[in-house]
Design an enzyme around this catalytic site. Sequence first.
Site, mmCIF file in Angstrom:
data_model
loop_
_atom_site.group_PDB
_atom_site.id
_atom_site.type_symbol
_atom_site.label_atom_id
_atom_site.label_comp_id
_atom_site.label_asym_id
_atom_site.label_seq_id
_atom_site.Cartn_x
_atom_site.Cartn_y
_atom_site.Cartn_z
ATOM 1 N N CYS A 2 0.818 -1.344 0.057
ATOM 2 C CA CYS A 2 -0.022 -0.019 -0.020
ATOM 3 C C CYS A 2 0.870 1.198 0.015
ATOM 4 O O CYS A 2 2.127 1.228 0.031
ATOM 5 C CB CYS A 2 -0.927 -0.141 1.177
ATOM 6 N N ARG A 3 0.198 2.234 -0.173
ATOM 7 C CA ARG A 3 0.983 3.651 0.077
ATOM 8 C C ARG A 3 0.149 4.481 1.101
ATOM 9 O O ARG A 3 -1.080 4.402 0.967
ATOM 10 C CB ARG A 3 0.789 4.590 -1.292
#
Length: 277
Positions: A2-3
Amino acid sequence: MCRHLGYVGPPASVGELLLRGPHSLRTQSWAPRDMRGGGTVNADGFGVAWWGPEPAAVTRYRNPDPIWTDPAVEEVLPRLTSRAVLGSVRSATVGMPVQRSSCAPFLWDRWAFSHNGVIPQWRTALTAVLSDLDVAATRAGMTRRYETSHLLEAEALTDSAALWVLLRRLLDPDTPAGLAEDPGTALRLLVTTVLHHTPDARLNLLIGDGRALWASTCYHSLSALVTDDLAILSSEPYDDDPRWQSLPDRVVVHAEPGRLHVEPLEPAESTTGGRDA
């Protein structure tokens, strides 16, 4: 994986923070520069949390679809302003559900939480972690302890949601008190305990309470932009501002306007201690 991105500072547009810069969080969803350990896009949902004038009042918006498909990002969220925001785009681990309840940020009380990473065999690992916390609580003479059933409180059948159940209990001064005296200690205790059982876990955690941000780095990238007026933690810088600092691996971070404090995840390994930047 993810970010994610956390912001604390002057009132800013919630939607604008998701779109800010040539390498915004939205852009990172399809063109990340530093994805480690698999995955090329973050298309399995997104979410954003923001705090009201009173930091205890936190609200969120989540969508299991890719962030670039949601018109609310440009049409609705930019109309909202907040002094603190936490956003995330998701790349789901194979086998984990792609649904709204699986998307960060996860909320509890005044807190918002995001996890960039993965815990292999998370059900077994986190059950063992919970058992360790129970032993620690017992040794501390606490009457309210950790029980396996607490993992059933998870909002979704994912490692991130279950991890949040454990972390939010460490953040709660009443259930049980004493194991974590501050958010940084809570992150350190949880991450090191998970790594004890699953050394190859990836544990970039990000939490905010509307006033400050705390994070851990374990495998994945994280950068900080801190000035006298604002503090931002982001998986990747969203622009070319030279004030961005790339944070080292295996540290615990505390960021707020005018202050960036970085300590080793396991202080015993360091002879210099923490530092303020």
